[in-house]
Design a protein around this motif. Sequence first.
Motif, short mmCIF file in Angstrom:
data_model
loop_
_atom_site.label_atom_id
_atom_site.label_comp_id
_atom_site.label_asym_id
_atom_site.label_seq_id
_atom_site.Cartn_x
_atom_site.Cartn_y
_atom_site.Cartn_z
N GLN A 177 3.12 4.06 33.26
CA GLN A 177 1.77 3.57 32.67
C GLN A 177 1.80 2.62 31.38
OE1 GLN A 177 -0.80 6.95 32.88
NE2 GLN A 177 -0.10 7.52 34.92
N GLY A 178 3.06 2.57 30.94
CA GLY A 178 2.99 1.74 29.72
C GLY A 178 2.32 2.44 28.44
N ARG A 179 2.46 3.67 28.27
CA ARG A 179 1.88 4.29 27.28
C ARG A 179 2.96 4.83 26.52
NH1 ARG A 179 0.20 8.89 28.49
NH2 ARG A 179 0.53 9.08 30.78
N THR A 180 2.60 5.13 25.14
CA THR A 180 3.61 5.76 24.35
C THR A 180 3.64 7.24 24.42
OG1 THR A 180 3.63 3.97 22.71
CG2 THR A 180 4.31 6.01 21.89
N ALA A 181 4.68 8.01 24.45
CA ALA A 181 4.65 9.50 24.40
C ALA A 181 5.76 9.91 23.50
CB ALA A 181 4.96 9.96 25.83
N LEU A 182 5.68 11.13 23.28
CA LEU A 182 6.82 11.68 22.38
C LEU A 182 7.59 12.57 23.33
CD1 LEU A 182 5.38 12.45 18.77
CD2 LEU A 182 6.79 10.48 19.45
N PHE A 183 8.90 12.77 23.11
CA PHE A 183 9.54 13.87 23.91
C PHE A 183 10.27 14.50 22.92
CE2 PHE A 183 13.54 15.38 26.47
CZ PHE A 183 12.87 16.04 27.30
N ALA A 184 10.04 15.83 22.97
CA ALA A 184 10.56 16.76 21.79
C ALA A 184 11.27 17.97 22.22
CB ALA A 184 9.50 17.09 20.88
N THR A 185 12.56 18.08 21.87
CA THR A 185 13.59 19.34 22.19
C THR A 185 13.77 20.04 21.21
OG1 THR A 185 14.39 17.62 24.01
CG2 THR A 185 15.58 19.78 23.34
N ARG A 186 13.35 21.29 21.34
CA ARG A 186 13.59 22.40 20.52
C ARG A 186 15.11 22.77 20.49
NH1 ARG A 186 11.49 28.67 20.64
NH2 ARG A 186 12.35 29.13 18.29
N LEU A 187 15.92 22.71 19.67
CA LEU A 187 17.42 23.01 19.73
C LEU A 187 17.47 24.58 19.22
CD1 LEU A 187 18.84 19.92 18.54
CD2 LEU A 187 18.17 20.56 20.85
N PRO A 188 17.45 25.64 19.92
CA PRO A 188 17.39 27.05 19.36
C PRO A 188 18.65 27.41 18.89
CG PRO A 188 17.92 27.14 22.00
CD PRO A 188 17.43 25.72 21.42
N GLY A 189 19.66 26.65 18.89
CA GLY A 189 21.06 27.22 18.46
C GLY A 189 21.64 28.09 19.39
N GLY A 190 23.09 28.34 19.32
CA GLY A 190 23.73 28.91 20.24
C GLY A 190 23.78 28.30 21.55
N LYS A 191 23.52 29.24 22.77
CA LYS A 191 23.53 28.70 24.02
C LYS A 191 22.54 29.21 24.77
CE LYS A 191 28.71 29.25 23.78
NZ LYS A 191 29.92 29.52 24.72
N ALA A 192 21.32 29.23 23.89
CA ALA A 192 20.27 29.56 24.60
C ALA A 192 19.26 28.18 25.09
CB ALA A 192 19.06 30.30 23.59
N ARG A 193 18.42 28.62 26.14
CA ARG A 193 17.73 27.55 26.73
C ARG A 193 16.81 26.64 25.82
NH1 ARG A 193 17.06 26.83 32.18
NH2 ARG A 193 17.44 29.06 32.46
N PRO A 194 16.77 25.51 25.72
CA PRO A 194 15.85 24.53 24.63
C PRO A 194 14.58 24.61 25.33
CG PRO A 194 17.30 22.93 26.14
CD PRO A 194 17.89 24.35 26.33
N THR A 195 13.65 24.19 24.45
CA THR A 195 12.23 24.11 24.81
C THR A 195 11.99 22.78 24.64
OG1 THR A 195 11.57 26.19 23.92
CG2 THR A 195 10.01 24.75 24.37
N HIS A 196 11.23 22.15 25.69
CA HIS A 196 11.05 20.62 25.66
C HIS A 196 9.41 20.48 25.74
CE1 HIS A 196 14.57 21.39 28.13
NE2 HIS A 196 15.10 19.89 27.38
N CYS A 197 8.90 19.59 24.92
CA CYS A 197 7.32 18.98 24.95
C CYS A 197 7.32 17.70 25.27
CB CYS A 197 6.93 19.44 23.64
SG CYS A 197 6.94 21.33 23.33
N ALA A 198 6.17 17.32 25.87
CA ALA A 198 5.62 16.22 26.16
C ALA A 198 4.52 15.94 25.22
CB ALA A 198 5.54 15.60 27.61
N LEU A 199 4.33 15.01 24.30
CA LEU A 199 3.09 14.87 23.47
C LEU A 199 2.61 13.45 23.40
CD1 LEU A 199 4.65 16.84 20.31
CD2 LEU A 199 2.99 17.79 22.29
N ASP A 200 1.25 13.59 23.39
CA ASP A 200 0.39 12.27 23.56
C ASP A 200 0.22 11.90 22.14
OD1 ASP A 200 -1.07 9.95 23.48
OD2 ASP A 200 -2.17 10.49 25.26
N PRO A 201 0.51 10.87 21.33
CA PRO A 201 0.25 10.65 19.95
C PRO A 201 -1.17 10.48 19.74
CG PRO A 201 2.22 9.45 20.71
CD PRO A 201 1.70 9.98 21.82
N ALA A 202 -1.88 9.84 20.85
CA ALA A 202 -3.26 9.55 20.68
C ALA A 202 -4.13 10.72 20.84
CB ALA A 202 -3.62 8.54 21.74
#
Length: 358
Positions: free
Chosen positions: A124-149
Amino acid sequence: MPHIMERIAQLLEGGERLALATILHQDGSTPRTAGARMFVTADGRSEGTIGGGLAEAMAQRLGRELLAGKNDAQAELLNVDMSSSKPSDMDMICGGSLEAYVEVLEPKPETVAVFAACADAIRQGRTALFATRLPGGKARPTHCALDPATPEQGGTCDGALPDSVDASKILDAAQNGTWVVTAPAAGGERWFVETLSPPDTVYLFGAGHVAQTTAVVAAQADFRVTVLDDRPEFANRERYPDAHRIIVLDSFEGIFQSPEMANDRIAENSYLVIVTRGHSHDGLVLRQALATGAGYVGMIGSSSKRETIYQAMREDGYTDDDLARVHSPIGLSIGAQTPGEIAVSIVAELVQHRRQND
């Protein structure tokens, strides 16, 4: 070709497991920089690139191991030193080093939702943020999609976040650059934050032989391609399998007010390439193109053809400053003659413009 985030969303929605490799940062000279991505599927298919060579092979191997259940790990950091001087390491002599993060993506509804939100923003031509939380070790990360607006809405995440983390902290971190590794949370947690900007789009006005080859090369260079012509026998999916969109116009009059184009935001990331079938159409499209905020406007043709069109436009009040926006003759001067060579010269100029404005 689709943006890699769109491909990931598509495959996750189809129930596939993936191993995603992302360069977090690099030092010195490396083939690709922070943000480069590739993924590998459980059956060994891969898309995207983090630079090729041994580094990419190492990431692919680690990805396959993680998908196969290596030590029950969900993610691992991969550090690659490219400064080797050994003759046996000839593809590792770029002189730099990189850190890549390799993780397993499961087709869980919440993960699908995050990548789908990113893919929707890109389409759709919009700006978004894709954020990945790196927990350390070999655990599963967390992902977030954020709308700056709308940061107050918190975005879409595929896991619980610490109380100390909120959208505003991630947004603040992202102001430092397109790709950033930061620690917005208490305890020094690492986050990898990407600003997904609206994609660079090439609009090809005209669907003849030059446009046909240019569409292929532009798609390979990661531009989204829209083809526009008033001839359905030329502007069709069979001739343009690599185009993201094909528009059959009633005429070249009022292009940007047409129903198909009315919602397009023609801005700095828009590349208008005028390659119609004749002088009159080229001039007509050029006049409309100069009324937009496009970052690049190019018109095919010889210098004499260009001057014929320019003279008519000057008589209608266009200034030299207006015409200075136009790249014509279009493309880098490489002596191109065949449609394929012309396509290479055009896309090379588009890439040059994109990188000069990074």
